[in-house]
Design a protein around this motif. Structure first.
Motif, PDB file in Angstrom:
ATOM      1  N   GLU A 103       0.879  -1.193  -0.095  1.00 20.96           N
ATOM      2  CA  GLU A 103      -0.047   0.110  -0.279  1.00 20.96           C
ATOM      3  C   GLU A 103       0.966   1.201   0.045  1.00 20.96           C
ATOM      4  O   GLU A 103       0.538   2.329  -0.887  1.00 20.96           O
ATOM      5  N   LEU A 104       1.834   1.359   0.752  1.00 19.68           N
ATOM      6  CA  LEU A 104       2.709   2.490   0.881  1.00 19.68           C
ATOM      7  C   LEU A 104       3.471   2.596  -0.448  1.00 19.68           C
ATOM      8  O   LEU A 104       3.735   3.669  -0.853  1.00 19.68           O
ATOM      9  N   THR A 105       4.056   1.589  -0.736  1.00 21.51           N
ATOM     10  CA  THR A 105       5.088   1.737  -2.051  1.00 21.51           C
ATOM     11  C   THR A 105       3.918   2.127  -3.337  1.00 21.51           C
ATOM     12  O   THR A 105       4.300   2.853  -4.133  1.00 21.51           O
ATOM     13  N   ARG A 106       2.759   1.381  -3.300  1.00 20.52           N
ATOM     14  CA  ARG A 106       1.898   1.928  -4.419  1.00 20.52           C
ATOM     15  C   ARG A 106       1.442   3.461  -4.249  1.00 20.52           C
ATOM     16  O   ARG A 106       1.476   4.094  -5.553  1.00 20.52           O
ATOM     17  N   ALA A 107       1.337   3.950  -3.091  1.00 16.83           N
ATOM     18  CA  ALA A 107       1.032   5.441  -2.992  1.00 16.83           C
ATOM     19  C   ALA A 107       2.174   6.359  -3.414  1.00 16.83           C
ATOM     20  O   ALA A 107       2.051   7.395  -3.907  1.00 16.83           O
ATOM     21  N   LEU A 108       3.363   5.833  -3.098  1.00 13.07           N
ATOM     22  CA  LEU A 108       4.543   6.605  -3.570  1.00 13.07           C
ATOM     23  C   LEU A 108       4.702   6.693  -4.960  1.00 13.07           C
ATOM     24  O   LEU A 108       5.154   7.658  -5.626  1.00 13.07           O
ATOM     25  N   LEU A 109       4.742   5.328  -5.616  1.00 17.98           N
ATOM     26  CA  LEU A 109       4.705   5.266  -6.872  1.00 17.98           C
ATOM     27  C   LEU A 109       3.655   6.202  -7.790  1.00 17.98           C
ATOM     28  O   LEU A 109       3.915   6.744  -8.673  1.00 17.98           O
ATOM     29  N   ASP A 110       2.450   5.897  -7.183  1.00 17.22           N
ATOM     30  CA  ASP A 110       1.476   6.682  -7.990  1.00 17.22           C
ATOM     31  C   ASP A 110       1.539   8.180  -7.795  1.00 17.22           C
ATOM     32  O   ASP A 110       1.573   8.805  -8.793  1.00 17.22           O
ATOM     33  N   ALA A 111       2.165   8.912  -6.631  1.00 18.44           N
ATOM     34  CA  ALA A 111       2.494  10.245  -6.584  1.00 18.44           C
ATOM     35  C   ALA A 111       3.693  10.582  -7.439  1.00 18.44           C
ATOM     36  O   ALA A 111       3.630  11.398  -8.248  1.00 18.44           O
ATOM     37  N   ALA A 112       4.511   9.703  -7.537  1.00 16.60           N
ATOM     38  CA  ALA A 112       5.639   9.789  -8.588  1.00 16.60           C
ATOM     39  C   ALA A 112       5.450  10.101  -9.774  1.00 16.60           C
ATOM     40  O   ALA A 112       5.867  10.788 -10.784  1.00 16.60           O
ATOM     41  N   SER A 113       4.368   8.865 -10.496  1.00 19.83           N
ATOM     42  CA  SER A 113       4.092   9.017 -11.704  1.00 19.83           C
ATOM     43  C   SER A 113       3.399  10.248 -12.140  1.00 19.83           C
ATOM     44  O   SER A 113       3.173  10.394 -13.391  1.00 19.83           O
ATOM     45  N   TYR A 124      13.137   2.131  -9.837  1.00 23.92           N
ATOM     46  CA  TYR A 124      14.208   1.603  -8.811  1.00 23.92           C
ATOM     47  C   TYR A 124      13.825   1.380  -7.246  1.00 23.92           C
ATOM     48  O   TYR A 124      12.897   2.487  -6.857  1.00 23.92           O
ATOM     49  N   GLY A 125      14.311   0.646  -6.622  1.00 16.88           N
ATOM     50  CA  GLY A 125      13.694   0.233  -5.258  1.00 16.88           C
ATOM     51  C   GLY A 125      14.753  -0.633  -4.328  1.00 16.88           C
ATOM     52  O   GLY A 125      15.920  -1.132  -4.984  1.00 16.88           O
ATOM     53  N   ARG A 126      14.226  -0.939  -3.446  1.00 17.70           N
ATOM     54  CA  ARG A 126      14.877  -1.892  -2.456  1.00 17.70           C
ATOM     55  C   ARG A 126      15.220  -3.266  -3.017  1.00 17.70           C
ATOM     56  O   ARG A 126      14.164  -3.930  -3.624  1.00 17.70           O
ATOM     57  N   ALA A 127      16.309  -3.929  -2.995  1.00 22.45           N
ATOM     58  CA  ALA A 127      16.386  -5.408  -3.416  1.00 22.45           C
ATOM     59  C   ALA A 127      15.241  -6.442  -3.111  1.00 22.45           C
ATOM     60  O   ALA A 127      14.900  -6.973  -3.822  1.00 22.45           O
ATOM     61  N   ASP A 128      14.982  -6.104  -1.823  1.00 22.46           N
ATOM     62  CA  ASP A 128      13.733  -7.163  -1.252  1.00 22.46           C
ATOM     63  C   ASP A 128      12.560  -6.823  -1.743  1.00 22.46           C
ATOM     64  O   ASP A 128      11.694  -7.943  -1.746  1.00 22.46           O
ATOM     65  N   ASP A 129      12.197  -5.776  -2.337  1.00 18.68           N
ATOM     66  CA  ASP A 129      10.937  -5.486  -2.939  1.00 18.68           C
ATOM     67  C   ASP A 129      11.019  -5.636  -4.609  1.00 18.68           C
ATOM     68  O   ASP A 129       9.935  -5.159  -5.085  1.00 18.68           O
ATOM     69  N   GLU A 130      12.035  -6.338  -5.020  1.00 20.12           N
ATOM     70  CA  GLU A 130      11.963  -6.389  -6.727  1.00 20.12           C
ATOM     71  C   GLU A 130      10.423  -6.993  -7.274  1.00 20.12           C
ATOM     72  O   GLU A 130      10.008  -6.317  -8.031  1.00 20.12           O
ATOM     73  N   GLU A 131       9.966  -8.016  -6.573  1.00 16.23           N
ATOM     74  CA  GLU A 131       8.722  -8.463  -7.118  1.00 16.23           C
ATOM     75  C   GLU A 131       7.692  -7.592  -6.994  1.00 16.23           C
ATOM     76  O   GLU A 131       7.055  -7.305  -8.030  1.00 16.23           O
ATOM     77  N   LEU A 132       7.684  -6.957  -5.637  1.00 11.96           N
ATOM     78  CA  LEU A 132       6.554  -5.880  -5.667  1.00 11.96           C
ATOM     79  C   LEU A 132       6.801  -5.004  -6.646  1.00 11.96           C
ATOM     80  O   LEU A 132       5.921  -4.330  -7.318  1.00 11.96           O
ATOM     81  N   LEU A 133       7.858  -4.330  -6.823  1.00 13.30           N
ATOM     82  CA  LEU A 133       8.195  -3.198  -7.673  1.00 13.30           C
ATOM     83  C   LEU A 133       7.958  -3.650  -8.982  1.00 13.30           C
ATOM     84  O   LEU A 133       7.611  -2.865  -9.942  1.00 13.30           O
ATOM     85  N   THR A 134       8.542  -4.660  -9.634  1.00 16.32           N
ATOM     86  CA  THR A 134       8.105  -5.239 -10.821  1.00 16.32           C
ATOM     87  C   THR A 134       6.647  -5.199 -11.237  1.00 16.32           C
ATOM     88  O   THR A 134       6.357  -4.598 -12.198  1.00 16.32           O
ATOM     89  N   ASP A 135       5.969  -5.606 -10.366  1.00 22.30           N
ATOM     90  CA  ASP A 135       4.215  -5.738 -10.532  1.00 22.30           C
ATOM     91  C   ASP A 135       3.839  -4.455 -10.673  1.00 22.30           C
ATOM     92  O   ASP A 135       2.927  -3.859 -11.482  1.00 22.30           O
ATOM     93  N   LEU A 136       4.156  -3.503  -9.559  1.00 25.30           N
ATOM     94  CA  LEU A 136       3.570  -1.993  -9.776  1.00 25.30           C
ATOM     95  C   LEU A 136       4.020  -1.229 -10.756  1.00 25.30           C
ATOM     96  O   LEU A 136       3.192  -0.580 -11.477  1.00 25.30           O
ATOM     97  N   ALA A 137       5.454  -1.440 -11.216  1.00 28.91           N
ATOM     98  CA  ALA A 137       5.872  -0.914 -12.312  1.00 28.91           C
ATOM     99  C   ALA A 137       5.223  -1.008 -13.593  1.00 28.91           C
ATOM    100  O   ALA A 137       4.744  -0.332 -14.412  1.00 28.91           O
ATOM    101  N   ALA A 138       4.938  -2.412 -13.707  1.00 27.72           N
ATOM    102  CA  ALA A 138       4.141  -2.833 -14.953  1.00 27.72           C
ATOM    103  C   ALA A 138       2.634  -2.506 -15.029  1.00 27.72           C
ATOM    104  O   ALA A 138       2.104  -2.162 -15.988  1.00 27.72           O
ATOM    105  N   GLU A 139       2.030  -2.246 -13.837  1.00 29.84           N
ATOM    106  CA  GLU A 139       0.671  -1.716 -13.750  1.00 29.84           C
ATOM    107  C   GLU A 139       0.584  -0.277 -14.337  1.00 29.84           C
ATOM    108  O   GLU A 139      -0.173   0.264 -14.864  1.00 29.84           O
ATOM    109  N   HIS A 140       1.955   0.455 -14.412  1.00 25.77           N
ATOM    110  CA  HIS A 140       1.940   1.970 -14.875  1.00 25.77           C
ATOM    111  C   HIS A 140       2.553   2.041 -15.982  1.00 25.77           C
ATOM    112  O   HIS A 140       2.694   3.114 -16.821  1.00 25.77           O
TER     113      HIS A 140
END
Length: 192
Positions: A103-113, A124-140
């Motif tokens: 939820e927090l990462t999505r809100a930050l990506l939405d604000a940046a977009s 780019y983001g934290r290495a441990d969040d790669e899977e989450l960031l890949t999915d969220l980036a693809a949504e945008h």
């Protein structure tokens, strides 16, 4: 008048004169001694006042120095506590997982977009969040481009528009920390 009488008169006169000189000398000696004692007393009083003033000045300096040292120690202790609080917050941000992190990462990506239109946007983001960031980036329609040393969140950039938005947990924490430091300090140390 006989010679003996004249001699005796001269002797009496000499004795009287000697007694007068001796009495004058004693009076002068007494006056000199009294003046010397008065001067000595005045000097003693003056020295005592100087010593008292010096003692008071040194006492004030020591008290001031002790107060300053105590204040510096208090400030140092407060700084240490604030650093511990910040470290705890950072640890809690790092430990966020599941829905809260998403939820927090999505809100930050939405604000940046909001700063980007077009293609070639990288996330780019934290290495441990790669899977989450890949999915969220693809949504945008963005691409996950790699890791950044941060607590979480995103850094979004585009070569085409030469824009970079740092919406990491670190940057948000820094902004909040700067804006709320006085309030945080007041709450932690309100009884002091």
């Amino acid at each position: 008048m006989s010679l003996d009488t004249v001699v005796e008169d001269i002797r009496d006169e000499a004795r009287a004169r000697a007694e007068e000189v001796r009495a004058d000398a004693e009076a002068q000696a007494t006056e000199i001694i009294e003046d010397a004692e008065a001067d000595a007393e005045a000097i003693r009083d003056e020295r005592a006042e100087e010593v008292e003033a010096t003692i008071e000045q040194e006492r004030e300096q020591m008290l001031s120095s002790a107060n300053l040292e105590a204040k510096q120690e208090r400030l140092g202790a407060r700084r240490d506590v604030l650093q511990e609080v910040r470290a705890t917050v950072e640890d809690e941000l790092t430990a966020l997982d599941g829905d809260d992190r998403e939820e927090l990462t999505r809100a930050l990506l939405d604000a940046a977009s909001e700063e980007f239109d077009g293609d070639d946007v990288r996330v780019y983001g934290r290495a441990d969040d790669e899977e989450l960031l890949t999915d969220l980036a693809a949504e945008h329609g963005y691409e996950y481009a790699g890791e950044r040393d941060c607590l979480g969140g995103v850094v979004v950039e585009s070569e085409a528009s030469r824009v970079r938005v740092n919406n990491t947990f670190d940057s948000v924490l820094e902004d909040v920390w700067e804006d709320e430091l006085r309030e945080i300090s007041t709450r932690l140390f309100e009884d002091q």
